[in-house]
Design a protein around this motif. Structure first.
Motif, PDB file in Angstrom:
ATOM      1  N   GLY A 601       0.798  -1.212   0.000  1.00 49.03           N
ATOM      2  CA  GLY A 601       0.000   0.000   0.000  1.00 49.03           C
ATOM      3  C   GLY A 601       0.830   1.261   0.000  1.00 49.03           C
ATOM      4  N   ARG A 602       0.128   2.366   0.119  1.00 46.08           N
ATOM      5  CA  ARG A 602       0.763   3.682   0.228  1.00 46.08           C
ATOM      6  C   ARG A 602       1.365   3.805   1.619  1.00 46.08           C
ATOM      7  NH1 ARG A 602      -3.393   6.076  -0.800  1.00 46.08           N
ATOM      8  NH2 ARG A 602      -4.101   6.595   1.301  1.00 46.08           N
ATOM      9  N   VAL A 603       2.605   4.298   1.691  1.00 37.57           N
ATOM     10  CA  VAL A 603       3.303   4.405   2.971  1.00 37.57           C
ATOM     11  C   VAL A 603       2.806   5.645   3.712  1.00 37.57           C
ATOM     12  CG1 VAL A 603       5.537   4.512   4.109  1.00 37.57           C
ATOM     13  CG2 VAL A 603       5.322   3.332   1.919  1.00 37.57           C
ATOM     14  N   GLU A 604       2.362   5.436   4.951  1.00 37.87           N
ATOM     15  CA  GLU A 604       1.897   6.554   5.771  1.00 37.87           C
ATOM     16  C   GLU A 604       2.505   6.470   7.165  1.00 37.87           C
ATOM     17  OE1 GLU A 604      -2.321   7.047   5.794  1.00 37.87           O
ATOM     18  OE2 GLU A 604      -2.431   7.543   3.665  1.00 37.87           O
ATOM     19  N   ILE A 605       2.833   7.660   7.721  1.00 42.88           N
ATOM     20  CA  ILE A 605       3.441   7.781   9.041  1.00 42.88           C
ATOM     21  C   ILE A 605       2.553   8.655   9.912  1.00 42.88           C
ATOM     22  CG2 ILE A 605       5.483   8.539  10.329  1.00 42.88           C
ATOM     23  CD1 ILE A 605       7.108   8.181   7.755  1.00 42.88           C
ATOM     24  N   LEU A 606       2.335   8.209  11.147  1.00 43.41           N
ATOM     25  CA  LEU A 606       1.576   8.983  12.117  1.00 43.41           C
ATOM     26  C   LEU A 606       2.534   9.758  13.014  1.00 43.41           C
ATOM     27  CD1 LEU A 606      -1.147   9.690  13.531  1.00 43.41           C
ATOM     28  CD2 LEU A 606      -0.751   7.695  15.004  1.00 43.41           C
ATOM     29  N   TRP A 611      -1.738  11.515  10.174  1.00 37.89           N
ATOM     30  CA  TRP A 611      -1.143  10.571   9.232  1.00 37.89           C
ATOM     31  C   TRP A 611      -0.683  11.345   7.996  1.00 37.89           C
ATOM     32  CZ3 TRP A 611       0.132   5.720  10.273  1.00 37.89           C
ATOM     33  CH2 TRP A 611      -0.506   5.051  11.314  1.00 37.89           C
ATOM     34  N   GLY A 612       0.578  11.107   7.599  1.00 36.11           N
ATOM     35  CA  GLY A 612       1.130  11.751   6.418  1.00 36.11           C
ATOM     36  C   GLY A 612       1.849  10.763   5.537  1.00 36.11           C
ATOM     37  N   THR A 613       2.342  11.205   4.386  1.00 38.16           N
ATOM     38  CA  THR A 613       2.921  10.320   3.372  1.00 38.16           C
ATOM     39  C   THR A 613       4.412  10.616   3.190  1.00 38.16           C
ATOM     40  OG1 THR A 613       2.357  11.850   1.574  1.00 38.16           O
ATOM     41  CG2 THR A 613       0.701  10.201   2.192  1.00 38.16           C
ATOM     42  N   ILE A 614       5.013   9.857   2.252  1.00 35.21           N
ATOM     43  CA  ILE A 614       6.415  10.037   1.871  1.00 35.21           C
ATOM     44  C   ILE A 614       6.459  10.375   0.389  1.00 35.21           C
ATOM     45  CG2 ILE A 614       8.665   8.904   1.618  1.00 35.21           C
ATOM     46  CD1 ILE A 614       8.018   7.172   4.004  1.00 35.21           C
ATOM     47  N   ALA A 643       2.034   7.766  -6.787  1.00 34.87           N
ATOM     48  CA  ALA A 643       0.739   7.485  -6.152  1.00 34.87           C
ATOM     49  C   ALA A 643      -0.012   6.374  -6.877  1.00 34.87           C
ATOM     50  CB  ALA A 643      -0.111   8.756  -6.104  1.00 34.87           C
ATOM     51  N   GLN A 644       0.718   5.287  -7.176  1.00 32.58           N
ATOM     52  CA  GLN A 644       0.088   4.183  -7.897  1.00 32.58           C
ATOM     53  C   GLN A 644      -1.056   3.555  -7.109  1.00 32.58           C
ATOM     54  OE1 GLN A 644       4.214   2.436  -9.507  1.00 32.58           O
ATOM     55  NE2 GLN A 644       2.497   1.242 -10.186  1.00 32.58           N
ATOM     56  N   LEU A 645      -1.029   3.677  -5.799  1.00 35.79           N
ATOM     57  CA  LEU A 645      -2.093   3.104  -4.972  1.00 35.79           C
ATOM     58  C   LEU A 645      -3.020   4.192  -4.444  1.00 35.79           C
ATOM     59  CD1 LEU A 645       0.047   0.471  -3.051  1.00 35.79           C
ATOM     60  CD2 LEU A 645      -1.524   0.075  -4.936  1.00 35.79           C
ATOM     61  N   GLY A 646      -3.081   5.292  -5.151  1.00 33.44           N
ATOM     62  CA  GLY A 646      -3.969   6.386  -4.775  1.00 33.44           C
ATOM     63  C   GLY A 646      -3.253   7.467  -3.997  1.00 33.44           C
ATOM     64  N   GLN A 647      -3.796   8.683  -4.065  1.00 36.63           N
ATOM     65  CA  GLN A 647      -3.195   9.811  -3.374  1.00 36.63           C
ATOM     66  C   GLN A 647      -3.657   9.864  -1.926  1.00 36.63           C
ATOM     67  OE1 GLN A 647      -3.544  13.568  -5.431  1.00 36.63           O
ATOM     68  NE2 GLN A 647      -3.538  12.590  -7.439  1.00 36.63           N
ATOM     69  N   GLY A 648      -2.681  10.187  -1.042  1.00 36.37           N
ATOM     70  CA  GLY A 648      -3.018  10.358   0.349  1.00 36.37           C
ATOM     71  C   GLY A 648      -3.474  11.773   0.632  1.00 36.37           C
ATOM     72  N   SER A 649      -3.487  12.108   1.907  1.00 34.84           N
ATOM     73  CA  SER A 649      -3.867  13.463   2.333  1.00 34.84           C
ATOM     74  C   SER A 649      -3.034  13.805   3.556  1.00 34.84           C
ATOM     75  CB  SER A 649      -5.362  13.538   2.653  1.00 34.84           C
ATOM     76  OG  SER A 649      -5.688  12.616   3.692  1.00 34.84           O
ATOM     77  N   GLY A 650      -3.169  15.023   4.033  1.00 37.55           N
ATOM     78  CA  GLY A 650      -2.403  15.440   5.190  1.00 37.55           C
ATOM     79  C   GLY A 650      -0.993  15.822   4.810  1.00 37.55           C
ATOM     80  N   PRO A 651      -0.095  15.897   5.816  1.00 44.06           N
ATOM     81  CA  PRO A 651       1.276  16.354   5.543  1.00 44.06           C
ATOM     82  C   PRO A 651       2.082  15.319   4.761  1.00 44.06           C
ATOM     83  CG  PRO A 651       1.037  15.685   7.836  1.00 44.06           C
ATOM     84  CD  PRO A 651      -0.335  15.640   7.243  1.00 44.06           C
ATOM     85  N   ILE A 652       3.162  15.790   4.155  1.00 43.19           N
ATOM     86  CA  ILE A 652       4.167  14.910   3.536  1.00 43.19           C
ATOM     87  C   ILE A 652       5.385  14.985   4.448  1.00 43.19           C
ATOM     88  CG2 ILE A 652       5.632  14.510   1.520  1.00 43.19           C
ATOM     89  CD1 ILE A 652       3.429  15.787  -0.195  1.00 43.19           C
ATOM     90  N   TRP A 653       5.648  13.917   5.195  1.00 38.37           N
ATOM     91  CA  TRP A 653       6.633  13.963   6.262  1.00 38.37           C
ATOM     92  C   TRP A 653       8.070  13.853   5.764  1.00 38.37           C
ATOM     93  CZ3 TRP A 653       4.795  16.271  10.058  1.00 38.37           C
ATOM     94  CH2 TRP A 653       3.565  15.978  10.645  1.00 38.37           C
ATOM     95  N   LEU A 654       8.308  13.051   4.674  1.00 37.45           N
ATOM     96  CA  LEU A 654       9.689  12.796   4.250  1.00 37.45           C
ATOM     97  C   LEU A 654       9.840  12.961   2.746  1.00 37.45           C
ATOM     98  CD1 LEU A 654      10.517   9.638   6.410  1.00 37.45           C
ATOM     99  CD2 LEU A 654      11.476  11.928   6.713  1.00 37.45           C
ATOM    100  N   ASP A 684       3.111  10.409  -4.025  1.00 41.28           N
ATOM    101  CA  ASP A 684       3.153   9.570  -2.826  1.00 41.28           C
ATOM    102  C   ASP A 684       3.792   8.213  -3.121  1.00 41.28           C
ATOM    103  OD1 ASP A 684       2.076  11.460  -1.201  1.00 41.28           O
ATOM    104  OD2 ASP A 684       0.031  10.682  -1.267  1.00 41.28           O
ATOM    105  N   ALA A 685       4.664   7.774  -2.219  1.00 43.99           N
ATOM    106  CA  ALA A 685       5.387   6.508  -2.381  1.00 43.99           C
ATOM    107  C   ALA A 685       4.584   5.344  -1.804  1.00 43.99           C
ATOM    108  CB  ALA A 685       6.742   6.584  -1.691  1.00 43.99           C
TER     109      ALA A 685
END
Length: 1440
Positions: A601-606, A611-614, A643-654, A684-685
């Protein structure tokens, strides 16, 4: 053979391959290299392999070897036993213009000869020549080694392969051949280079199991041009290695890189200190002191991997620096680059001389290290630390092992002392730490224990052995250390213990500070901090208290580097044992989203509650590896961008992550900084991980051997202390329902180099295996008897419910995928009932009364149909069908009455009398009696079609087809829960059975509850043979196929149901359903639902729609769907599927084929001698010589029509084969008709290598035999015409009968001449006999197929009728003729007049009486019946 007039010795090897020596093809190979395209040059003469010596061996000479072996171009031609010495003969290549030569000399061209004489006395194996070829395939232009564009070598140049029809199995073969692990991705649409003037004009159709790309099937592209959108690109999982050579130590020397199985160098163009710094830091050798050029440490060999390097000095790996491209250069080895790092000591010592072992007790042997330079190195591998593991020695650039012949503690002591690991605790054998690879350097070691180096001990000699890697030696030394926490319920808190001197003991807490606790927690993977718990109560039991006074510094990276007091068995009191609690959590959390599971899936960090993305800038597999390992999801298969598995939302942490791949947390990798980025969510990665656990080798993803991913490869888990609770966690994590079986004693595969070194202690409630408590195995080796194997199922529990309570009577309910469902009475059988009662410990089945039965509101009814035989231990082990389940009303649910768990004994069923038609008993589905007989259908490709077989008295037997019709078949189908009968098959349509024939002349009404209750001739009474076995096809019989004019694994999907083929509808078919279909058809593990090329012509039934398979289903028949309907969808909705795989050919030639065509001999001096090869799963493979004897050889020779076996040949005497080793431990009695009838290990499971291939020598030349005499199974459809088997037999027997009649007439004429004085009455009787013989020849039940025969000599011949001599009364002394009752089809009728109708009872004389038979058949040669003439007053004449 045409030769160039400029042929010199350098072109010699091309002739070696194409020349006949003594009538045999001369074979050439490269041996003991890293892959098949490098190694020692060996030639084979008269079945024996030998090395080659020549005085002039150059790279140009080796060029022809590489071309002939389809190994690309020659890179190097090493001499001096570069690939290790070999035992055996040495052949000589030489110049001589003398035309005289003996039979062992081959004149190749004018003055060039090859002399096949053993020159061991003249030359030594230290002068063996070798060759290093580029290989037939390479990956080029990738961003890392083991990835890039696929190119194959034509013999002249490297040519790219197009991406048209390029498959993952092909990529798997390429990665394995290059020593690059497994394929992780196949990329397409990669543009060709401008220099690519040519594209490879074939498509590779690998199945994934081939040993190299060159042996894969290939299909020419139409018109010589392959359809493509670019070049095929492959990324493999393999890692590469770095070393420094010829510098006197590990931190100085020529820079070499191992990739694709070959060590290569770096060109010095642009080579400077920044490049050298990266090398030194990567090797842990400090800073760079000097960047040497112009082969300062000597010229290397092999490929030149890098050129024009431009490192900044900060890169983690030298191959990550900018360069000209992997493998691209314009250099020679005179330009090899080198380094001198600060960690290197520049002292130069004299070279050690170890040609002679040290005398025991000598001064040298007493020292732990000699004052000399020794290029050999020693290490212990796969033992969990530097002081335990498999013993390996580095020599001539190759790590090799020691054979365990004679291996003992004295040998192990030398190893432990040489490594500074204390004394030896254990000398392990039989590859306890896994099988190694490469050469085996030492065998029959006999150390005294005092030697300074293990290679100075007496032995068989360097490189000489008779072992395999399953005999690799290992050691456990006293200094081997391990660390663990001991707790009943926590993973990262408990009593701290250390493993030392072979025993676990406590650690004392005196002087232990926060730094020490942090290092302990970090080493155990429990975070970076913790607390020392002082207030914990006293620990029960006694144990060593090994160490105290531990004081770690911040520079220490593990507990083993921390200073402490000396080891002491009693370092402190029990009150001072250390109890530690680690803070194993960090505030930040990691997850994967929208990937269909927890490991993709899309990598997300809390962080900070959000929750944000890379961002995917610089995102690669090294970054993905950290994510997968941190989540406990195994290894990384793919690093997804954009963003092959869809775009996230919130901050981009890395952003701009640059992980080395070894970090514990993804946020610890170098990056732009937390929260710093210049990206949007379109970048998004994501990752695709392998998962931490899988079940492999079973019927589907929900059963098989338990394997966990180490981050690098799949590793099997041992069955030692493997619990059912752990199996429950695994099944739940994989979405496979519940565990129903845990099996042990499953042999490890030969490829299982390692075994997981921990025991899982799950309680059963954990969400996944990764979070279960784990305990390291002592010494890094788990006690086991094999691999753990787990079976999961969606059909886990069953119960009988009445008024809300479970007991031994009630409606049948089953837990299906975690939900209780009521089962429908449709197709519910007595056999199912027996299984349920047994499973619930409720005794035996009393009855299955039909509805209506009360169903509680809200209860769901399942239309799953079970097809039990009655002997299964659990309902879920019975064959199951869910596809096309009919709607079931609430009044039609299955209901069961069991006898209860009390010891009630039911009366035995009396089936000596059949049930009256229409009787109550015949209408019930279960009798009030005990019946141990069972029914099944065999060899019909499913539980609802096949030969009818009944189990009684421990033996499965058949039913004769006399009078067999649809009424009989209906009883069978209904009894098995298979619907109605479509066809009653006769004449062994599904093949001839074996064992007894239980029933004959069956005459069912169609209403009976059991087939054995129908009227018949009587139990076990018959006049049939197995070629008359009865069979049925029931309406619930299902089959699957693809319909296409030109594709094997793509087309319109059709299902066979209710006797008719019809289409399958596509709604709402998902990927898992398509994968199930492809796998069931033998077309790979994946596919796609495609738009059809055009609307399909014609009309047909459209049987089923709404198929939705689950992971727990093992075939399409188990997948739920809408009910069967002949008009389930419109023609536009018919399913058209394309599968990724290719169905294995069932025959080496066109199907169908016999067993004889699936067996061949290769490498012998005639067609009846050679290496035994068998065809299986679409390819030829060999047979291992374990248990190979003359009995097995006899079966092979007879099956091939080659006479008797003269010799059972072992040890690859006819040369080693290639491909799979299909059979091992074959055990024949010598009388089997086919090798397939012999006992053996399962197909493809062996612990052998091709050096153990079995062979045979047979007595005769190969002849053309009939299928039965050739040892094959009889085909179900014999060839029509006079030359079919029955026709040939009729011709032979007809000729014999004609000969008998001629001799009989002669005898009769002589008899009449001698008896002219006899009365006219006697003459009349003689005439009657003549007429009876004529009748015997012409009647239907003559010598072929006599219905009265009881003791037939074989399946294909009947005994001759026995006719009494005229004038002699029969044994019964009766004057009236007895006539057998006529069968319904009128097979036999009463005969009167001149013919003699003698019953079988009349034809058997009383005991002690003479047998005055005129024609008498005796059991003799199975090919023909013996016929004897016996006339009073004359001698007996016998004909064969």
């Amino acid at each position: 053979m045409a030769l160039s007039r400029h042929l010199v010795l350098r072109g010699l090897c091309v002739l070696l391959l194409g020349t006949m020596v003594g009538g045999q093809d001369l074979e050439l190979r490269l041996k003991d290299g890293a892959h098949r395209c490098e190694g020692r040059v060996e030639a084979k003469y008269k079945g024996e392999w030998g090395t080659v010596y020549t005085g002039d061996w150059l790279t140009k000479t080796a060029e022809d070897v590489c071309k002939r072996l389809k190994c690309g171009v020659a890179i190097d031609a090493p001499r001096g036993s570069y690939f290790g010495p070999r035992l055996g003969p040495i052949w000589l290549l030489y110049f001589s213009c003398d035309s005289r030569k003996d039979e062992s000399t081959l004149s190749l061209y004018k003055c060039v000869h090859l002399h096949f004489k053993n020159y061991n006395d003249t030359f030594s194996h230290d002068q063996d020549i070798g060759a290093i070829c580029s290989g037939s395939v390479r990956l080029i232009g990738g961003d890392r080694p083991c990835s890039g564009r696929v190119e194959v070598h034509s013999g002249k140049a490297w040519i790219p392969v197009s991406d048209g029809n390029f498959t993952l199995p092909t990529a798997q073969v390429i990665c394995a051949e290059l020593g690059c692990g497994k394929a992780v991705s196949v990329l397409k649409h990669m543009s060709f280079r401008e220099s690519d003037v040519q594209v490879w004009a074939e498509e590779f159709r690998c199945e994934g199991e081939e040993t190299g790309l060159w042996v894969c099937p290939r299909v020419p592209c139409p018109g010589g041009t392959c359809h493509h959108s670019g070049a095929a690109q492959v990324a493999c999982s393999g890692e590469i290695q770095l070393r420094l050579v010829n510098g006197g130590g590990p931190c100085a020397g020529r820079v070499e890189i191992l990739d694709q199985g070959s060590w290569g160098t770096i060109c010095d163009d642009g080579w400077d200190l920044d490049d050298a710094r990266v090398v030194c830091r990567q090797l842990g050798c400090g800073d760079a002191l000097n960047a040497t050029r112009s082969a300062h440490f000597g010229a290397g060999s092999g490929p030149i991997w890098l050129n024009t390097l431009d490192c900044r000095g900060k890169e983690s790996h030298v191959w990550k620096c900018p360069s000209q491209g992997w493998g691209l250069h314009n250099c020679s080895h005179e330009n090899d680059a080198g380094v001198v790092c600060s960690g290197n000591q520049t002292q130069v010592l004299p070279q050690c001389n170890d040609s002679v072992s040290e005398p025991a007790g000598s001064a040298a042997s007493e020292q732990s290290a000699p004052y000399c330079s020794d290029s050999r190195q020693l290490r212990l591998v796969d033992g969990g630390g530097p002081c335990a593991g498999r013993v390996e020695i580095l020599d001539q650039g190759f790590w090799g092992t020691i054979c365990d012949d004679g291996w003992d503690l004295d040998d192990a002591r030398v190893v432990c002392r040489q490594l500074g690991c204390g004394d030896a605790l254990n000398a392990t054998r039989s590859a306890q730490f896994g099988a190694g690879s490469g050469p085996i350097w030492l065998d029959d070691l006999n150390c005294t224990g005092k030697e300074s180096h293990v290679w100075k001990c007496p032995s068989r000699g360097w490189g000489r052995h008779d072992c395999r890697h399953k005999e690799d030696a290992g050691v456990i030394c006293s200094e081997f250390l391990a660390l663990r926490m001991v707790s009943e319920d926590q993973q990262c808190a408990g009593w701290l213990e250390v493993f030392y001197n072979g025993t676990w003991g406590s650690v004392c807490h005196s002087l232990m500070d926060d730094v020490t606790v942090s290092i302990i927690c970090s080493q155990l993977g429990c975070g970076d901090s913790g607390n020392l718990d002082i207030s914990v109560g006293l620990r029960e039991g006694s144990r060593p208290h090994w160490v105290d006074g531990i004081q770690c510094q911040r520079t220490d990276t593990s507990l083993w580097q921390c200073p402490s007091y000396p080891w002491n068995y009693d370092s402190c009191s029990p009150k001072e044992e250390a109890h530690i609690s680690c803070a194993d959590r960090e505030n930040r959390q990691l997850r994967l989203v929208d990937g269909g599971g927890p490991c993709a899936g899309r990598v997300e960090i809390l962080d900070q509650g959000s929750w944000g993305t890379i961002c995917d800038d610089g995102w690669d597999l090294d970054d993905a590896r950290v994510v997968c390992r941190q989540l406990g999801c195994g290894g990384a298969l793919d690093a997804l961008k954009f963003a092959q598995l869809g775009q996230g939302s919130g901050p981009i942490w890395l952003d701009e992550l640059n992980c080395g791949g070894k970090e514990t947390h993804v946020w610890r990798c170098p990056s732009r900084g937390w929260g710093g980025h210049d990206c949007g969510h379109v970048e998004d990665a994501g990752v695709v991980c392998s998962g931490f656990v899988r079940l492999a080798g079973g019927e589907g993803p929900c059963s098989g051997r338990v394997e966990v991913h180490s981050g690098e490869d799949w590793t099997p888990v041992s069955d030692g202390n493997f619990t059912f609770s752990t199996a429950q966690v695994i099944c739940a994590e994989l979405g496979c329902g519940k565990a129903v079986s845990v099996l042990g004693h499953v042999p490890f595969r030969e490829s299982d180099g390692r075994i997981w070194a921990e025991e899982f202690r799950c309680k059963g409630e954990e969400p996944e295996l990764w979070v279960c408590p784990r305990v390291p195995c002592p010494g890094g080796t788990c006690h086991h008897s094999g691999a753990a194997q787990v079976v999961c199922t969606a059909y886990s529990e069953v119960r009988l419910m009445t008024n809300g309570s479970s007991q031994c009577e009630g409606q049948v309910e089953m837990n299906i995928s975690g939900q209780w469902r009521v089962l429908c009475a449709s197709h519910w059988s007595l056999a199912n009932t027996n299984v349920v009662c047994r499973q619930l410990s409720c005794g035996v089945a009393i009855s299955t009364p039909r509805g209506p039965h009360f169903v509680e509101e809200g209860d769901q009814i399942s239309t799953v149909r079970f097809h039990c035989s009655g002997a299964e231990p659990f309902l879920w082990t019975c064959p199951v069908t869910a596809l096309g389940g009919l709607d079931c009303s609430h009044g039609n649910t299955a209901y069961v009455i069991c006898s209860g768990n009390q010891t009630q004994v039911l009366p035995q069923c009396n089936d000596s009398l059949s049930e009256p038609a229409g009787s109550a008993a015949s209408e019930q589905s279960a009798p009030y009696c005990s019946d141990s007989r069972q029914l099944r259908l065999v060899d019909g490709d499913g539980p609802c079609a096949g030969r009818v077989e009944i189990l009684d008295q421990g033996s499965w037997g058949t039913i004769c087809d006399d009078g067999w019709d649809l009424d009989d078949a209906r009883v069978v189908c209904r009894q098995l829960g298979c619907g109605d009968a479509l066809n009653a098959m006769r004449s062994a349509h599904f093949g001839a059975g074996s064992g007894p024939i239980w029933l004959d002349d069956l005459n069912c009404t169609g209403k009976e509850s059991h087939v054995w209750r129908c009227p018949s001739r009587g139990w076990g009474r018959h006049d049939c043979r197995h070629k008359e076995d009865a069979g049925v096809i029931c309406s619930e019989f299902l089959a699957l196929r693809m319909v296409s004019e030109d594709h094997q694994c793509a087309g319109w999907l059709e299902v066979f149901y209710n006797g008719t083929w019809g289409s399958v509808c596509r709604s709402p078919m998902e990927d898992i359903t398509v994968s199930m279909i492809c796998r069931q058809l033998g077309c790979g593990d994946s596919g796609s639902l495609n738009s059809p090329p055009a609307l399909r012509e014609g009309s047909r039934l459209r049987w089923v729609d709404g198929i939705q398979c689950q992971r727990t289903d093992t075939s399409l028949w188990q997948c739920p769907s809408d009910p069967w309907d002949y008009n389930s969808c419109s023609p536009k909705e018919e399913a058209y599927i394309s599968c990724a795989g290719r169905r294995p050919k069932s025959c080496p030639t066109a199907a169908p084929c016999t067993d004889r065509e699936k067996l061949r001999l290769r490498g012998g001096d005639s067609e009846c001698s050679g290496r035994v090869e068998v065809w299986h799963s679409g390819s030829w493979g060999t047979v291992c010589d374990d248990s190979w004897s003359l009995a097995e050889a006899e079966v092979v020779c007879q099956q091939l029509g080659c006479g008797q076996a003269l010799e059972a040949v072992q040890a690859a005497a006819f040369g080693p084969g290639n491909g799979s080793i299909w059979l091992d431990e074959v055990r024949c009695r010598g009388r089997e008709s086919s090798l397939w009838d012999c006992a053996a290990e399962p197909w493809g499971q062996s612990d052998c290598k091709h050096e153990e291939d079995a062979g045979v020598r047979c007595s005769g030349a190969r002849t053309t035999l009939s299928p039965n005499t050739a040892g094959t199974r009889p085909a179900s459809n014999p060839l029509p015409g006079i030359f079919s088997l029955p026709g040939v037999l009729c011709l032979i027997l007809g000729a014999l009968l004609f000969l008998v009649l001629i001799i009989l007439v002669t005898q009769l004429l002589r008899w009449r001449a001698e008896r002219r004085a006899f009365s006219s009455y006697e003459d009349a009787l003689a005439e009657a006999v003549y007429e009876e013989l004529d009748y015997l020849v012409t009647q239907k039940e003559g010598l072929l197929g006599s219905p009265g025969a009881t003791d037939a000599p074989g399946e294909d011949y009947d005994d001759a009728e026995e006719v009494p001599v005229p004038g002699v009364p029969p044994a019964s002394q009766g004057n009236e003729e007895e006539v057998l009752p006529a069968k319904e089809d009128g097979m036999r009728s009463s005969q009167t007049g001149s013919s003699l109708n003698v019953s079988r009872e009349e034809a058997n004389p009383g005991e002690g009486e003479e047998s005055p038979w005129l024609l008498q058949g005796e059991k003799g040669n199975p090919e023909y019946d013996d016929v004897e003439l016996s006339v009073p007053g004359t001698s007996i004449v016998t004909f064969w």
